[in-house]
Design an enzyme around this catalytic site. Structure first.
Site, PDB file in Angstrom:
ATOM      1  N   ARG A  66      44.178  54.003  44.814  1.00 43.87           N
ATOM      2  CA  ARG A  66      44.030  54.157  43.382  1.00 43.87           C
ATOM      3  C   ARG A  66      42.701  54.776  42.988  1.00 43.87           C
ATOM      4  NH1 ARG A  66      47.397  50.959  44.991  1.00 43.87           N
ATOM      5  NH2 ARG A  66      45.760  50.134  46.304  1.00 43.87           N
ATOM      6  N   ARG A 115      32.002  54.387  46.868  1.00 45.57           N
ATOM      7  CA  ARG A 115      32.774  53.206  47.286  1.00 45.57           C
ATOM      8  C   ARG A 115      32.194  52.782  48.629  1.00 45.57           C
ATOM      9  NH1 ARG A 115      38.017  51.098  46.065  1.00 45.57           N
ATOM     10  NH2 ARG A 115      39.131  50.256  47.854  1.00 45.57           N
ATOM     11  N   HIS A 142      33.020  45.416  41.041  1.00 46.42           N
ATOM     12  CA  HIS A 142      34.070  46.426  40.943  1.00 46.42           C
ATOM     13  C   HIS A 142      34.285  46.751  39.454  1.00 46.42           C
ATOM     14  CE1 HIS A 142      37.200  49.003  42.040  1.00 46.42           C
ATOM     15  NE2 HIS A 142      37.998  48.210  42.726  1.00 46.42           N
ATOM     16  N   GLN A 145      37.554  48.637  37.996  1.00 43.24           N
ATOM     17  CA  GLN A 145      38.801  47.857  37.984  1.00 43.24           C
ATOM     18  C   GLN A 145      38.912  47.028  36.712  1.00 43.24           C
ATOM     19  OE1 GLN A 145      41.503  47.813  40.278  1.00 43.24           O
ATOM     20  NE2 GLN A 145      42.351  46.797  38.480  1.00 43.24           N
ATOM     21  N   ASN A 195      34.638  40.909  44.510  1.00 37.08           N
ATOM     22  CA  ASN A 195      34.056  41.845  43.548  1.00 37.08           C
ATOM     23  C   ASN A 195      34.831  41.949  42.227  1.00 37.08           C
ATOM     24  OD1 ASN A 195      36.240  43.302  44.664  1.00 37.08           O
ATOM     25  ND2 ASN A 195      34.880  44.482  46.003  1.00 37.08           N
ATOM     26  N   ASP A 259      43.844  38.364  43.651  1.00 37.83           N
ATOM     27  CA  ASP A 259      43.323  39.507  44.401  1.00 37.83           C
ATOM     28  C   ASP A 259      43.517  39.176  45.877  1.00 37.83           C
ATOM     29  OD1 ASP A 259      42.024  41.827  45.152  1.00 37.83           O
ATOM     30  OD2 ASP A 259      40.038  41.195  44.494  1.00 37.83           O
ATOM     31  N   CYS A 301      44.865  43.896  41.275  1.00 32.23           N
ATOM     32  CA  CYS A 301      44.242  45.212  41.422  1.00 32.23           C
ATOM     33  C   CYS A 301      44.922  46.088  42.469  1.00 32.23           C
ATOM     34  CB  CYS A 301      42.754  45.050  41.739  1.00 32.23           C
ATOM     35  SG  CYS A 301      42.425  44.286  43.346  1.00 32.23           S
ATOM     36  N   ARG A 328      43.535  53.021  35.875  1.00 33.49           N
ATOM     37  CA  ARG A 328      42.327  53.361  36.627  1.00 33.49           C
ATOM     38  C   ARG A 328      41.903  54.798  36.316  1.00 33.49           C
ATOM     39  NH1 ARG A 328      41.046  50.810  41.193  1.00 33.49           N
ATOM     40  NH2 ARG A 328      39.062  51.835  40.808  1.00 33.49           N
TER      41      ARG A 328
END
Length: 337
Positions: A66, A115, A142, A145, A195, A259, A301, A328
């Site tokens: 993503r 990242r 993050h 997100q 995160n 998550d 996510c 996103r």
């Protein structure tokens, strides 16, 4: 004196009004872009070409679906180029330091979307980069997100307030919907303190939302000091409940979130973590037993594994995971602008 280069490490770095402006602009960019992207249709207004002739370096030391696709397509829509630099493509981590890498890439590109693994890596990149560095994911935070999650909840505000009235705005003789207002929600998070949760902790309470979190009674599954210090600094701790019982966490929840229980780099801990998270799978039964609101919705996510949430919830009518994934793109596009 030259102005400081603006970087984004976490949403804790932004004020609530700044975050709201990003969401408003994301919603607008989405409405501008989608009709223009329809095949065979002529649409006089296309997205701003604010990245014309500009390049954003995608510095990725971790694989991604993503984040990579959304960043590359967002840069293209804005008239720019996303230059993907994976860990096998450049010298970083082999025989070149983050400091030198930041200076070299920043001398040729107009932004860095990174990242990384440990959060210290992106902090060092930002320290020495002459261009903005945006955190695409690190061990601690993050931010992109949570922007997508908030946009998704705003766009589905009618599910939480049936009488919500859509407001329209006119731009170049076209009618666009304003970002729907979202009432304060109770958001439950069931799983590891990673995160995604960390940026939830420093963001949701500032918009009036209450957080109810369940993770095992073990320090490794609770927020690290660096994160909790930011939570307290922003006054967000007052709207956070944290315990070990998933059923207690989902009590009164409008939204349930989970998550991965096993993040990238934690594969050696898989068996231990699966034992520790027994009973944490999000299911209809868990939320019924815990007393979640009857119309609760679900976010994740992605990528998802069945031990985190079962198919009935993940693919069912409560799930907003695919609109969440789509968003996103629009929130990253807003940040790039």
């Amino acid at each position: 004196m030259a102005a400081a280069v603006p970087h984004l490490m976490t949403l804790a770095d932004l004020s609530a009004p700044q975050i709201h402006r990003i969401l408003v602009h994301s919603h607008y960019l989405k409405q501008i872009s989608l009709p223009w992207l329809q095949p065979g249709k002529l649409w006089k207004q296309k997205p701003s070409q604010s990245l014309d002739k500009k390049t954003v370096a995608l510095l990725f030391s971790k694989r991604s679906t993503r984040t990579r696709v959304s960043a590359e397509t967002a840069a293209t829509l804005l008239g720019g180029q996303a230059l993907f630099l994976g860990k096998e493509d450049i010298q970083l981590g082999v025989n070149e330091s983050p400091r030198d890498t930041a200076r070299v890439i920043g001398g040729m590109c107009q932004g860095i979307f990174a990242r990384v693994g440990d959060h210290s890596e992106i902090e060092e990149l930002a320290k020495y980069s002459p261009v903005p560095v945006l955190n695409a994911l690190s061990s601690l935070w993050h931010p992109t997100q949570i922007l997508a999650d908030l946009l998704t909840l705003h766009e589905h505000a009618h599910l939480f307030s049936p009488n919500n009235v859509t407001e329209y705005k006119s731009i170049d003789d076209k009618r666009w919907t304003a970002l729907p207002e979202l009432r304060p929600l109770t958001v439950a998070y069931v799983g590891d303190s990673a995160n995604v949760l960390h940026d939830m902790l420093v963001t949701y309470p500032r918009f009036g939302h209450s957080l109810r979190i369940a993770s095992p009674e073990n320090e490794r599954y609770r927020a690290p000091k660096a994160v909790w210090d930011r939570v307290v600094e922003l006054g967000c701790d007052k709207k956070i409940w944290w315990g070990a019982d998933p059923k207690e966490a989902v009590h009164g929840a409008d939204v349930v979130v989970t998550d991965t229980f096993i993040s990238m780099g934690q594969e050696a801990e898989k068996e231990e973590r699966l034992r520790d998270f027994q009973g944490y799978q999000v299911t209809e039964q868990l939320c019924k037993d815990g007393g979640a609101n009857p119309d609760w919705k679900f976010l994740h996510c992605l990528p998802r594994k069945p031990h985190e949430v079962d198919d009935e919830v993940f693919y069912g009518p409560r799930s907003l995971v695919f609109p969440e994934a789509d968003n996103r793109k629009w929130t990253i596009m807003s940040l790039f602008e």
